[in-house]
Structure formats: structure tokens, C-alpha cells
Design an enzyme around this catalytic site. Structure first.
Site, PDB file in Angstrom:
ATOM      1  N   GLY A 250     -55.623 -20.801   6.329  1.00 29.85           N
ATOM      2  CA  GLY A 250     -55.388 -21.873   5.362  1.00 29.85           C
ATOM      3  C   GLY A 250     -53.920 -22.263   5.316  1.00 29.85           C
ATOM      4  O   GLY A 250     -53.055 -21.389   5.328  1.00 29.85           O
TER       5      GLY A 250
ATOM      6  N   THR B 247     -50.122 -17.907   1.944  1.00 25.43           N
ATOM      7  CA  THR B 247     -51.437 -18.262   1.400  1.00 25.43           C
ATOM      8  C   THR B 247     -51.275 -18.660  -0.058  1.00 25.43           C
ATOM      9  O   THR B 247     -50.510 -18.009  -0.788  1.00 25.43           O
ATOM     10  CB  THR B 247     -52.439 -17.092   1.506  1.00 25.43           C
ATOM     11  OG1 THR B 247     -53.554 -17.361   0.648  1.00 25.43           O
ATOM     12  CG2 THR B 247     -51.842 -15.756   1.105  1.00 25.43           C
TER      13      THR B 247
ATOM     14  N   ASP C  88     -53.341 -18.180  -2.230  1.00 28.63           N
ATOM     15  CA  ASP C  88     -54.161 -17.287  -3.064  1.00 28.63           C
ATOM     16  C   ASP C  88     -53.400 -16.141  -3.720  1.00 28.63           C
ATOM     17  O   ASP C  88     -53.923 -15.498  -4.628  1.00 28.63           O
ATOM     18  CB  ASP C  88     -55.297 -16.680  -2.234  1.00 28.63           C
ATOM     19  CG  ASP C  88     -56.349 -17.710  -1.880  1.00 28.63           C
ATOM     20  OD1 ASP C  88     -56.418 -18.734  -2.585  1.00 28.63           O
ATOM     21  OD2 ASP C  88     -57.088 -17.496  -0.900  1.00 28.63           O
TER      22      ASP C  88
ATOM     23  N   ARG D   5     -58.694 -22.475  12.365  1.00 30.47           N
ATOM     24  CA  ARG D   5     -59.458 -21.234  12.354  1.00 30.47           C
ATOM     25  C   ARG D   5     -59.995 -21.077  13.779  1.00 30.47           C
ATOM     26  O   ARG D   5     -60.435 -22.056  14.385  1.00 30.47           O
ATOM     27  CB  ARG D   5     -60.565 -21.310  11.305  1.00 30.47           C
ATOM     28  CG  ARG D   5     -59.947 -21.449   9.896  1.00 30.47           C
ATOM     29  CD  ARG D   5     -60.827 -20.925   8.786  1.00 30.47           C
ATOM     30  NE  ARG D   5     -59.996 -20.414   7.682  1.00 30.47           N
ATOM     31  CZ  ARG D   5     -59.614 -21.142   6.629  1.00 30.47           C
ATOM     32  NH1 ARG D   5     -59.965 -22.396   6.514  1.00 30.47           N
ATOM     33  NH2 ARG D   5     -58.874 -20.590   5.668  1.00 30.47           N
TER      34      ARG D   5
ATOM     35  N   ASP E 223     -54.918 -13.060   4.871  1.00 30.45           N
ATOM     36  CA  ASP E 223     -55.475 -11.782   5.311  1.00 30.45           C
ATOM     37  C   ASP E 223     -56.231 -11.878   6.633  1.00 30.45           C
ATOM     38  O   ASP E 223     -56.152 -10.955   7.455  1.00 30.45           O
ATOM     39  CB  ASP E 223     -56.329 -11.126   4.211  1.00 30.45           C
ATOM     40  CG  ASP E 223     -57.403 -12.041   3.672  1.00 30.45           C
ATOM     41  OD1 ASP E 223     -57.491 -13.207   4.108  1.00 30.45           O
ATOM     42  OD2 ASP E 223     -58.172 -11.575   2.816  1.00 30.45           O
TER      43      ASP E 223
ATOM     44  N   GLN F  52     -54.755 -29.302  -3.979  1.00 32.79           N
ATOM     45  CA  GLN F  52     -53.996 -28.089  -4.329  1.00 32.79           C
ATOM     46  C   GLN F  52     -53.221 -27.513  -3.149  1.00 32.79           C
ATOM     47  O   GLN F  52     -52.307 -26.723  -3.321  1.00 32.79           O
ATOM     48  CB  GLN F  52     -54.952 -26.998  -4.841  1.00 32.79           C
ATOM     49  CG  GLN F  52     -55.596 -27.370  -6.146  1.00 32.79           C
ATOM     50  CD  GLN F  52     -56.798 -26.496  -6.466  1.00 32.79           C
ATOM     51  OE1 GLN F  52     -56.653 -25.425  -7.039  1.00 32.79           O
ATOM     52  NE2 GLN F  52     -57.992 -26.937  -6.094  1.00 32.79           N
TER      53      GLN F  52
ATOM     54  N   SER G  73     -59.565 -30.946 -28.196  1.00 29.70           N
ATOM     55  CA  SER G  73     -59.976 -30.940 -26.789  1.00 29.70           C
ATOM     56  C   SER G  73     -59.960 -29.498 -26.318  1.00 29.70           C
ATOM     57  O   SER G  73     -59.313 -28.656 -26.929  1.00 29.70           O
ATOM     58  CB  SER G  73     -59.004 -31.748 -25.933  1.00 29.70           C
ATOM     59  OG  SER G  73     -57.730 -31.125 -25.919  1.00 29.70           O
TER      60      SER G  73
ATOM     61  N   ARG H 191     -61.410 -18.271  -4.027  1.00 36.00           N
ATOM     62  CA  ARG H 191     -62.759 -17.718  -3.841  1.00 36.00           C
ATOM     63  C   ARG H 191     -62.800 -16.243  -4.228  1.00 36.00           C
ATOM     64  O   ARG H 191     -63.772 -15.772  -4.792  1.00 36.00           O
ATOM     65  CB  ARG H 191     -63.204 -17.888  -2.380  1.00 36.00           C
ATOM     66  CG  ARG H 191     -64.235 -18.988  -2.268  1.00 36.00           C
ATOM     67  CD  ARG H 191     -64.667 -19.238  -0.848  1.00 36.00           C
ATOM     68  NE  ARG H 191     -64.114 -20.485  -0.380  1.00 36.00           N
ATOM     69  CZ  ARG H 191     -63.484 -20.671   0.770  1.00 36.00           C
ATOM     70  NH1 ARG H 191     -63.312 -19.668   1.600  1.00 36.00           N
ATOM     71  NH2 ARG H 191     -63.035 -21.843   1.103  1.00 36.00           N
TER      72      ARG H 191
ATOM     73  N   ASP I 280     -52.777 -13.096  -2.799  1.00 35.78           N
ATOM     74  CA  ASP I 280     -53.680 -11.945  -2.857  1.00 35.78           C
ATOM     75  C   ASP I 280     -53.369 -10.877  -1.813  1.00 35.78           C
ATOM     76  O   ASP I 280     -54.270 -10.216  -1.317  1.00 35.78           O
ATOM     77  CB  ASP I 280     -55.131 -12.429  -2.697  1.00 35.78           C
ATOM     78  CG  ASP I 280     -55.343 -13.155  -1.376  1.00 35.78           C
ATOM     79  OD1 ASP I 280     -54.358 -13.441  -0.680  1.00 35.78           O
ATOM     80  OD2 ASP I 280     -56.505 -13.442  -1.054  1.00 35.78           O
TER      81      ASP I 280
ATOM     82  N   ARG J  65     -55.617 -33.171 -19.683  1.00 41.61           N
ATOM     83  CA  ARG J  65     -55.507 -32.831 -21.117  1.00 41.61           C
ATOM     84  C   ARG J  65     -55.302 -34.106 -21.942  1.00 41.61           C
ATOM     85  O   ARG J  65     -55.865 -34.246 -23.026  1.00 41.61           O
ATOM     86  CB  ARG J  65     -54.344 -31.857 -21.332  1.00 41.61           C
ATOM     87  CG  ARG J  65     -54.046 -31.522 -22.753  1.00 41.61           C
ATOM     88  CD  ARG J  65     -55.046 -30.587 -23.399  1.00 41.61           C
ATOM     89  NE  ARG J  65     -54.814 -29.188 -23.123  1.00 41.61           N
ATOM     90  CZ  ARG J  65     -55.579 -28.203 -23.614  1.00 41.61           C
ATOM     91  NH1 ARG J  65     -56.615 -28.457 -24.387  1.00 41.61           N
ATOM     92  NH2 ARG J  65     -55.316 -26.947 -23.331  1.00 41.61           N
TER      93      ARG J  65
HETATM   94  P1  ADP Z   1     -56.322 -16.701   6.402  1.00 40.69           P
HETATM   95  O1  ADP Z   1     -55.312 -16.142   7.343  1.00 40.69           O
HETATM   96  O2  ADP Z   1     -55.773 -17.826   5.581  1.00 40.69           O
HETATM   97  O3  ADP Z   1     -57.013 -15.615   5.597  1.00 40.69           O
HETATM   98  P2  ADP Z   1     -58.749 -16.944   8.058  1.00 40.69           P
HETATM   99  O4  ADP Z   1     -59.511 -15.887   7.338  1.00 40.69           O
HETATM  100  O5  ADP Z   1     -59.466 -18.187   8.423  1.00 40.69           O
HETATM  101  O6  ADP Z   1     -57.437 -17.435   7.260  1.00 40.69           O
HETATM  102  O7  ADP Z   1     -58.172 -16.297   9.391  1.00 40.69           O
HETATM  103  C1  ADP Z   1     -57.376 -17.040  10.279  1.00 40.69           C
HETATM  104  C2  ADP Z   1     -57.686 -16.669  11.707  1.00 40.69           C
HETATM  105  O8  ADP Z   1     -57.365 -15.296  11.924  1.00 40.69           O
HETATM  106  C3  ADP Z   1     -59.146 -16.795  12.128  1.00 40.69           C
HETATM  107  O9  ADP Z   1     -59.532 -18.101  12.423  1.00 40.69           O
HETATM  108  C4  ADP Z   1     -59.156 -15.916  13.362  1.00 40.69           C
HETATM  109  O10 ADP Z   1     -58.630 -16.612  14.478  1.00 40.69           O
HETATM  110  C5  ADP Z   1     -58.194 -14.806  12.964  1.00 40.69           C
HETATM  111  N1  ADP Z   1     -58.951 -13.642  12.482  1.00 40.69           N
HETATM  112  C6  ADP Z   1     -59.534 -13.469  11.286  1.00 40.69           C
HETATM  113  N2  ADP Z   1     -60.205 -12.293  11.242  1.00 40.69           N
HETATM  114  C7  ADP Z   1     -60.038 -11.720  12.462  1.00 40.69           C
HETATM  115  C8  ADP Z   1     -60.497 -10.508  13.071  1.00 40.69           C
HETATM  116  N3  ADP Z   1     -61.271  -9.638  12.419  1.00 40.69           N
HETATM  117  N4  ADP Z   1     -60.117 -10.258  14.340  1.00 40.69           N
HETATM  118  C9  ADP Z   1     -59.338 -11.137  15.017  1.00 40.69           C
HETATM  119  N5  ADP Z   1     -58.894 -12.287  14.513  1.00 40.69           N
HETATM  120  C10 ADP Z   1     -59.234 -12.578  13.262  1.00 40.69           C
END
Ligand code: ADP
Length: 328
Positions: free
Chosen positions: A14, A130, A132, A75, A106, A259, A220, A176, A134, A159
Site C-alpha cells: 500500500g 504504511t 496503518d 502487489r 508487513d 485517505q 449531532s 482492516r 501497525d 460535522r
Molecule cells: P504491505 O507491504 O503494505 O503490507 P502487501 O501485504 O500487499 O502490502 O505486500 C506487498 C508485497 O510483498 C506483496 O505483493 C508481495 O510481493 C510481497 N509479499 C507479501 N507477503 C509475502 C510472502 N509471504 N513472501 C514473499 N513476498 C511476500
């Protein structure tokens, strides 16, 4: 002597405002230290498709104020497979790249850690990018501050109209699995209730709270619902409440992708610059499989493994309690 002679930088997953200031810092810190830099387009997809280009000082001119990411993000499912990783590795080696900075969340870090364990001769450094907020190991992640400010500006406008019409608004914000934006925005905008993925709110309690507000002459009400709230989504919650709270006109607004956009805040420009600067310096110092993060206003390293798997990180209980008290 530098352990790194040429590094690649990518943004993945993201997008988040602040990624561009971070790319700028990575490029300029590397060049300052005599390290060549390659920009990878569209995250791991660019590694697999060999879509990369040499960057110089001017490649990152005038981007501090831009949202999104000049490197684009994507992705990329093939990177999750061994064959995809092998192709990415081959392309990096062919270019003589021995360090990789990944800016993402993550999923991005999971990919980076797996890749680096398979191919440890390419040092990897993560930057938490990110909205998020998180990831363990950084009190704030890149983009979270800007996204929260965007949400606040939108809710302030809602508001106004809510107040003019005695309306009850349910506003869905991103998150999420994370209620970080919802909680900060809720406190900043004086939301009457905040529904989060991390904490189940019983609908009966919400309805009781809103009825009390109405009888306390609130003209409100705003309820912030994070995407990942467990009550079935913002429309279901609004419908259930409308049936019980008849004297409010109930409306739903989903803030959606606005956002993610917008010029990064001062906070995110500075954080992005600091994290990018620190990521390159950590690679120069011989570090790998780590993440740079902000802790007590210092930039510190955390292992990618910990950033992903340490679940000590939680939404602040004191803020949740304060939000409830201040919205009476
Ligand atoms: P974010 O980094 O924002 O959490 P994603 O979850 O879409 O976004 O992950 C980004 C990219 O990281 C994925 O499209 C993929 O290429 C790679 N990725 C995610 N999980 C794995 C995994 N288990 N093994 C290898 N690459 C991964």
C-alpha cells in the site's frame, strides 16, 4: 570501506504519503557516501521484470511535497514463489547490487525477510511505510500522520453538516486490522464512539451511548468505524442503530482512498527523511534483515523478524479510555 557499493530502493504494498521524502533521503545519503543507487519500479514486480533505473541527485528533486511514490508500487504474487525470488536475485546480481532498501508494510517485510534468508549476500533494510501504524519497532509509521490529518479534515466538514441537520453520521475509515487511524481521528474530532478491530463494541452499548447523547442535547453525533470492526461493517451498524435511535437522521460516509493521498505532512516529511537516511547508514554499517523505526524520538533498529512477529504492540488502552470519557 563501505560494505555496500550499489543499492536498490523500492516501495511496495500500500502506498503511503512520506514515501517520496524517504526515497529522496535514501538516494542522496547513498550518493553522498559514494554508493550507486538504482530505483526499482513497482516494488517486487520491478525486481522480477528487471524494471529498474540508475538514480542521481536530481532524480529526486522536487518530490518532498508529493504524495504517492515516484517509484510506483504494486502487489506482486510471483515474488511469493521461489522461482520469482530467484529471478529477482538474478537481476539484482547482474546489476552488481549488494543492498536493498524496501519501503512498505508487513507484507513487504515478510517478502524482504524471506528473500534475505535465501540470498543473504544482498543486505536488506526495511522502512516502515504504511498508513496503518501497525508495526512493532516504530511508534509511528510513514504516512500515518498525513492519513490521520486527511481524515480529520474530512470529518470536520461532515460535522458541520451533521450539526446543521441533527444528523448521526457513521464514517468508515481505513484499517482492516488496525484501529490506529480511527482512534486518533476519533479523539481529534470528538467522535461520540469509535469502533475498532482490536476491541469489540457491543451494539447495545453503542445504542445506549447514542441515546444518552441525544437526551443530553447533543445536536449531532459522529461514530467512526474502522474497516475491520467486527460488527459487520459500517452499513450494518448504521442500520441496526437507526432502528433503535429514531430521532436522529442516520447517514453513512466511507472515506475510502482519499485517505492515502495528499501532500505529506511536516511530520511525515521529516520521518521519511530520517528513516531513509538511517536505512542507508545502517546498511553501510553492515546491518541487514532489520527495520529502521522511530522510538522515543530516536531512530533505532529492530529485526524484521521482531517487527513482524512481536505482538506486544497494541493500541494504547489509555487513549481508548480517554476518548470515551472526553466524548460524554
Ligand atoms: P504491505 O507491504 O503494505 O503490507 P502487501 O501485504 O500487499 O502490502 O505486500 C506487498 C508485497 O510483498 C506483496 O505483493 C508481495 O510481493 C510481497 N509479499 C507479501 N507477503 C509475502 C510472502 N509471504 N513472501 C514473499 N513476498 C511476500
Amino acid at each position: 570501506m563501505n560494505k555496500i557499493s550499489k543499492l536498490a530502493v523500492l516501495t511496495s504494498g500500500g502506498d503511503a504519503p512520506g514515501m517520496n521524502p524517504c526515497i529522496r533521503a535514501v538516494v542522496r545519503t547513498a550518493l553522498y557516501n559514494g554508493i550507486e543507487v538504482v530505483g526499482v519500479r513497482q516494488g517486487y514486480k520491478g525486481l522480477i521484470e528487471n524494471d529498474m533505473y540508475d538514480m542521481d541527485k536530481r532524480s529526486v528533486s522536487n518530490i518532498l511535497n508529493l504524495g504517492g511514490t515516484i517509484l510506483k508500487t504494486a502487489r506482486c504474487l510471483p515474488f511469493k514463489e521461489d522461482e520469482g525470488m530467484a529471478i529477482a536475485y538474478k537481476h539484482l546480481k547482474e546489476r552488481g547490487i549488494d543492498g536493498l532498501v524496501v519501503i512498505g508494510g508487513d507484507g513487504t517485510f515478510t517478502g524482504a525477510l524471506r528473500f534475505s534468508r535465501k540470498y543473504p549476500d544482498i543486505a536488506v533494510m526495511g522502512v516502515p511505510g504504511t498508513i496503518d501504524n501497525d508495526l512493532y519497532g516504530s511508534t509511528y509509521t510513514l504516512g500515518f500522520d498525513t492519513a490521520t490529518n486527511t481524515v480529520i479534515q474530512a470529518i470536520d466538514k461532515i460535522r458541520d453538516t451533521a450539526d446543521a441537520h441533527d444528523r448521526l453520521f457513521f464514517i468508515e475509515v481505513m484499517g482492516r486490522d488496525s484501529g490506529a487511524i480511527a482512534l486518533r481521528a476519533g479523539i481529534s474530532c470528538g467522535a461520540e464512539a469509535i469502533l475498532l478491530p482490536e476491541k469489540q463494541t457491543a451494539l447495545e452499548d453503542l445504542i445506549k451511548n447514542l441515546k444518552e447523547g441525544k437526551s443530553n442535547k447533543k445536536s449531532s453525533s459522529i461514530v467512526i468505524v474502522a474497516e475491520g470492526d467486527k460488527n459487520g461493517g459500517v452499513y450494518d451498524v448504521a442500520k441496526a442503530v437507526q432502528q433503535e435511535v429514531k430521532d436522529y437522521d442516520v447517514k453513512v460516509t466511507i472515506l475510502g482512498h482519499l485517505q492515502r493521498g495528499g501532500s505529506p505532512s511536516s511530520f511525515d516529511r521529516i520521518l521519511g527523511s530520517r528513516l531513509g537516511f538511517a536505512a542507508v547508514n545502517a546498511l553501510i554499517a553492515g546491518e541487514s534483515q532489520k527495520m529502521v523505526g522511530l522510538q522515543a524520538n530516536h531512530i533505532l533498529l529492530t529485526s524484521l523478524d521482531d517487527a513482524l512477529n512481536n505482538h506486544e504492540f497494541k493500541l494504547e488502552a489509555d487513549l481508548l479510555q480517554m476518548a470515551d470519557i472526553l466524548s460524554i
